[in-house]
Structures are given as structure tokens and as C-alpha cells.
Design an enzyme around this catalytic site. Structure first.
Site, mmCIF file in Angstrom:
data_model
loop_
_atom_site.group_PDB
_atom_site.id
_atom_site.type_symbol
_atom_site.label_atom_id
_atom_site.label_comp_id
_atom_site.label_asym_id
_atom_site.label_seq_id
_atom_site.Cartn_x
_atom_site.Cartn_y
_atom_site.Cartn_z
ATOM 1 N N LYS A 65 100.097 88.829 24.355
ATOM 2 C CA LYS A 65 99.328 89.295 25.466
ATOM 3 C C LYS A 65 98.337 88.430 25.548
ATOM 4 O O LYS A 65 97.798 87.716 24.610
ATOM 5 C CB LYS A 65 98.482 90.543 24.674
ATOM 6 C CG LYS A 65 97.421 91.151 26.048
ATOM 7 C CD LYS A 65 97.004 92.574 25.384
ATOM 8 C CE LYS A 65 96.045 93.268 26.314
ATOM 9 N NZ LYS A 65 95.509 94.562 25.941
ATOM 10 N N SER A 95 95.968 97.766 28.868
ATOM 11 C CA SER A 95 95.941 96.425 29.600
ATOM 12 C C SER A 95 96.954 95.442 28.958
ATOM 13 O O SER A 95 97.280 94.294 29.509
ATOM 14 C CB SER A 95 94.571 95.795 29.302
ATOM 15 O OG SER A 95 94.466 95.803 27.685
ATOM 16 N N SER A 124 95.480 101.029 25.682
ATOM 17 C CA SER A 124 96.099 99.699 26.102
ATOM 18 C C SER A 124 97.264 99.252 25.448
ATOM 19 O O SER A 124 97.985 98.249 25.983
ATOM 20 C CB SER A 124 95.004 98.484 25.848
ATOM 21 O OG SER A 124 93.987 98.873 27.055
#
Length: 439
Positions: free
Chosen positions: A76, A151, A175
Site C-alpha cells: 500500500k 483504502s 480498509s
């Protein structure tokens, strides 16, 4: 052709069937061939990855037994990797370059992982989709008109499209679990405090752990998920206490006083629960031990808003006082104790990761956004109640794919376990997955 898992890739390299450099080149080729319409791997570090892979081959020749030796992966965008940008999707941080690796990155590298780059996020990691002015929009590999979640949306999309076998995300409002659910992959929200968050900082900061926020692995199967969790953990966590469904004590939670769940998701969870019960599990649908979920959600959203804004007052409002903050911590502590009592009677809780499957791209502000569930519009923000079940009390939860809709969109379920019982959550998710997909 099915792509190898992380463990399979490492085993093939150790067996001499391939090499770290060959696997690196193959992953690069997959990204270049597949990522165009998806836009998941937004920071690419291919040249350094090739050097890392060559070093992994040298380590192998020297007898290094590292468990991920030569396995290509991405991570990420919000994690620091020395020499790469960490923007969190903010235009003003476009040129922020990390000076050193996050602790999780360092431990994964020590285990032999080769990092090809970083995957897309929403601005400030604050949405259940992945779009920002720095890198643009990521689409769901199953349907490009829909979001991959957020996310950790780029992470889930990179896995679902077969570009890489392993990823790491973060979770404060679903997320990890929501993107895994939307894209049909696995994701694990760890027990609060078990995995190190150092190096997963807002751009340019290096402060304390954010309340509620955790990091966790994402993969395409349970074994990779468990291994990646263990590699990064500060302290080894207890192994699972059960090997099969017989006697497994399950609480089924598909109703929430504030949030709806699509009938297709509920039906998929009910089907899995029925198969678990047929295999000997004890499935309950009610218990007096469950905390007041409406109060929990209100308390969670209040704490989440403060954490996300770093204590700044809301528009037109006032900041929380220090005594109010301590009162919030007391409320959270009482909630944690309630869940601890519940897990004396139950091994795991099965619940939706979110009340809908992947929705169409929607840039409406979260506060005004609506979500259609079973043909009816409902406030989008209410859906945070589902991931909040585990986030507020700091519980581990594994998102596992258990089916698809009539149109082929993935359906996932979260398996929640007691504090520090991360391997129970992963193991129960594995059992659910095996039964969900058995003929």
C-alpha cells in the site's frame, strides 16, 4: 492458468524450478500487461526490484532459508519505502520521499520478499474506494465500472488481477476487509497493537500509533495470510485452538440496528453457516452478551473522526476536550471487556464486511453519499457499522471470499475472533472458505 501463491512461489524457487529474478520478471510482465485499465500499481520500482531479486538468488545459493525468499509483492502506498514517494494521495505531498523503510517492509524484506512498487489509495486513506489527484482512479478487476474498495483498494486489485501474490494494507474503518470483500481476496485486520505501524505515518510525520488503526496482510489464500502476519508480528501470537468445524462455537451476526446488509450477502453468510453447522459447529444467532451495537457505533464514529482529523475540530464545531477524550477511552475499555466476555462463550463471530458488494465509482462526499441496498437508498456512512464491529474493540478479523452475486461480483465475510486470537480468525475463515466453495 492459476498464478502461484506466495508460499508456492518460494517453494518453487527453493526447489530450483525457477529463480527469484525469473519470478520478479514474470510479475513485472503481469503488471505491465494487466494494470492499464485497473491502475493498481501506481508507484513502480522495477529496476531496484530486479537488484533485490538477484540478491535473493545469492542468498538462496548461500543457504538462506527465509520463508518468502524471492517472492515478488507490492504494498500500500501509505507505507514508507526508502527512496519512494509516500503521499497518501495528497497533491501537496506529491514530492515527499521516504528516508527509510517501514518496520513491516523491513521485516518482509528480511523474510526474502522483493518489492516491485506501491499500490493506490484514496486521499488521506479516508474512503472505501481508491482515487486521488496524484495517481488517479483504481478500478475493480471484476468490473471496471466499480470500485475496488479502500483504502487498501490498489492492494486488493493487484491481488485479484493476479499481478502479485502478496500485499500489506492498513485498516481503521474496514480498509483491509472491505477491499478484500469487493475484490474476492483475503485480508486480515490484526489485533490492535500486535503488528508494528512504525513507518506507516502521515507524510512527513513520525509520531505515535494512531488510535484504532492497524496494519495487516492481504493475499489470495489463508496460508499466505497467516505467514505474512507471523513475519511482521512484534510478538508471536497463539496458534489456533481448533483444526476443524466440529464443536466450533459461532455467533452469526447479520443484523445491525443501524446498518443494512444486502440480501445476497446475508444469504451467502447463512449458507456458509449452514454448512459449518452440518459439519458439527454450534451456530447461534442471538446472545445477551453482545454489547449495545448502536452505542458502540456512535462511540466508534466519534473516536474515528477525532483520529482521522488528528483532533482538529469539525467544520463549524469544537474540538473534544481532554476530559471528553478520557471518557471516550473509558467507554472503549468497557466495550472491550464486553467483547472479551462474549468470546468466553464463542470462538468466532461471522458478519458482513460491508452491507453491499462493490459499488459504482462515486465521488460524492462521504457525508452525502448514498448506497443502494436491495433496491433502496441508504446513507453510505451507516455502513461503517460493519467494519466497526471489530475495529472499535481492537479485535482481529479476517475477510474471506465466500461466493459471488448473480452478476459475478465477489461476496466476502468477516470472521471476528477474540483479542490476540488472530490465528483463530484466519483458521475459521479457512474452514468457511473450504465449505463455501465445496461442491
Amino acid at each position: 492458468m492459476r498464478e502461484r501463491t506466495a508460499i508456492e512461489t518460494a517453494a518453487a524457487i527453493r526447489a530450483g524450478e525457477t529463480s527469484a529474478l525469473l519470478e520478479c520478471e514474470a510479475a513485472i510482465a503481469r503488471i505491465e500487461a494487466r494494470d492499464g485499465p485497473i491502475n493498481a500499481v501506481v508507484v513502480r520500482d522495477f529496476d531496484r526490484a530486479r537488484h533485490q531479486a538477484a540478491e535473493m538468488d545469492r542468498r538462496l545459493a548461500a543457504g538462506d532459508p527465509a520463508p518468502l525468499l524471492g517472492v515478488p509483492m507490492t504494498i500500500k502506498e501509505s507505507y514508507d519505502i526508502a527512496g519512494l514517494p509516500t503521499t497518501w494521495g495528497f497533491e501537496q505531498h506529491r514530492n515527499h520521499i521516504a528516508g527509510k523503510d517501514a518496520v513491516a517492509v523491513r521485516r518482509l524484506k528480511q523474510a526474502g520478499a522483493v518489492f516491485l512498487g506501491k499500490t493506490n489509495v484514496p486521499v488521506s486513506l479516508a474512503d472505501l474506494q481508491a482515487v486521488n489527484p496524484v495517481y488517479g482512479r483504481t478500478s475493480n478487476p471484476h468490473d471496471p465500472t466499480r470500485v475496488p474498495g479502500g483504502s487498501s483498494g490498489g492492494s486488493a486489485a493487484a491481488l485479484a488481477s493476479g499481478m502479485v501474490p502478496l500485499e500489506y494494507g492498513s485498516d481503521i474503518g474496514g480498509s483491509i476487509r472491505v477491499p478484500a470483500h469487493f475484490c474476492g481476496v483475503w485480508g486480515h485486520k490484526s489485533t490492535f497493537g500486535v503488528l508494528p505501524t512504525e513507518g506507516h505515518f502521515f507524510p512527513g510525520t513520525d509520531g505515535a500509533r494512531v488510535v484504532l488503526s492497524v496494519i495487516g496482510p492481504m493475499a489470495r489464500n489463508a496460508d499466505d495470510l497467516a505467514l505474512a502476519f507471523d513475519i511482521v508480528a512484534d510478538i508471536p501470537q497463539p496458534r489456533t485452538a481448533f483444526a476443524g468445524p466440529d464443536g466450533l462455537r459461532i455467533l452469526l451476526l447479520t443484523d445491525h440496528p443501524l446498518a443494512r446488509a444486502d440480501s445476497a450477502i446475508v444469504a451467502a453468510i447463512e449458507a456458509v453457516a449452514a454448512r459449518l453447522a452440518a459439519a458439527g459447529a454450534q451456530v447461534s444467532r442471538t446472545t445477551a452478551l453482545l454489547p449495545d451495537l448502536a452505542k458502540q457505533q456512535a462511540d466508534y464514529m466519534r473516536m474515528l473522526a477525532i483520529a482521522m482529523a488528528r483532533g482538529l475540530p469539525p467544520v463549524g464545531g469544537t474540538a473534544a476536550t481532554l476530559p471528553q477524550w478520557f471518557d471516550m477511552l473509558d467507554d472503549q475499555a468497557r466495550n472491550i471487556r464486553a467483547w472479551n466476555r462474549l468470546f468466553e462463550d464463542f470462538d468466532v463471530v461471522l458478519a458482513p464486511a460491508l452491507g453491499s458488494v462493490a459499488f459504482e465509482h462515486d465521488d460524492t462526499d462521504l457525508r452525502q453519499r448514498l448506497l443502494t441496498i436491495d433496491g433502496e437508498e441508504t446513507p453510505f456512512a451507516q455502513q461503517f457499522a460493519w467494519p466497526g464491529l471489530a475495529t472499535y474493540p481492537g479485535l482481529p478479523a479476517t475477510s474471506v471470499p465466500i461466493g459471488t452475486t448473480a452478476t459475478g461480483l465477489p461476496i466476502g465475510m468477516q470472521v471476528i475472533a477474540g483479542l490476540n486470537r488472530d490465528h483463530d480468525a484466519i483458521a475459521a475463515a479457512r474452514l468457511a472458505h473450504e465449505l463455501a466453495w465445496s461442491k
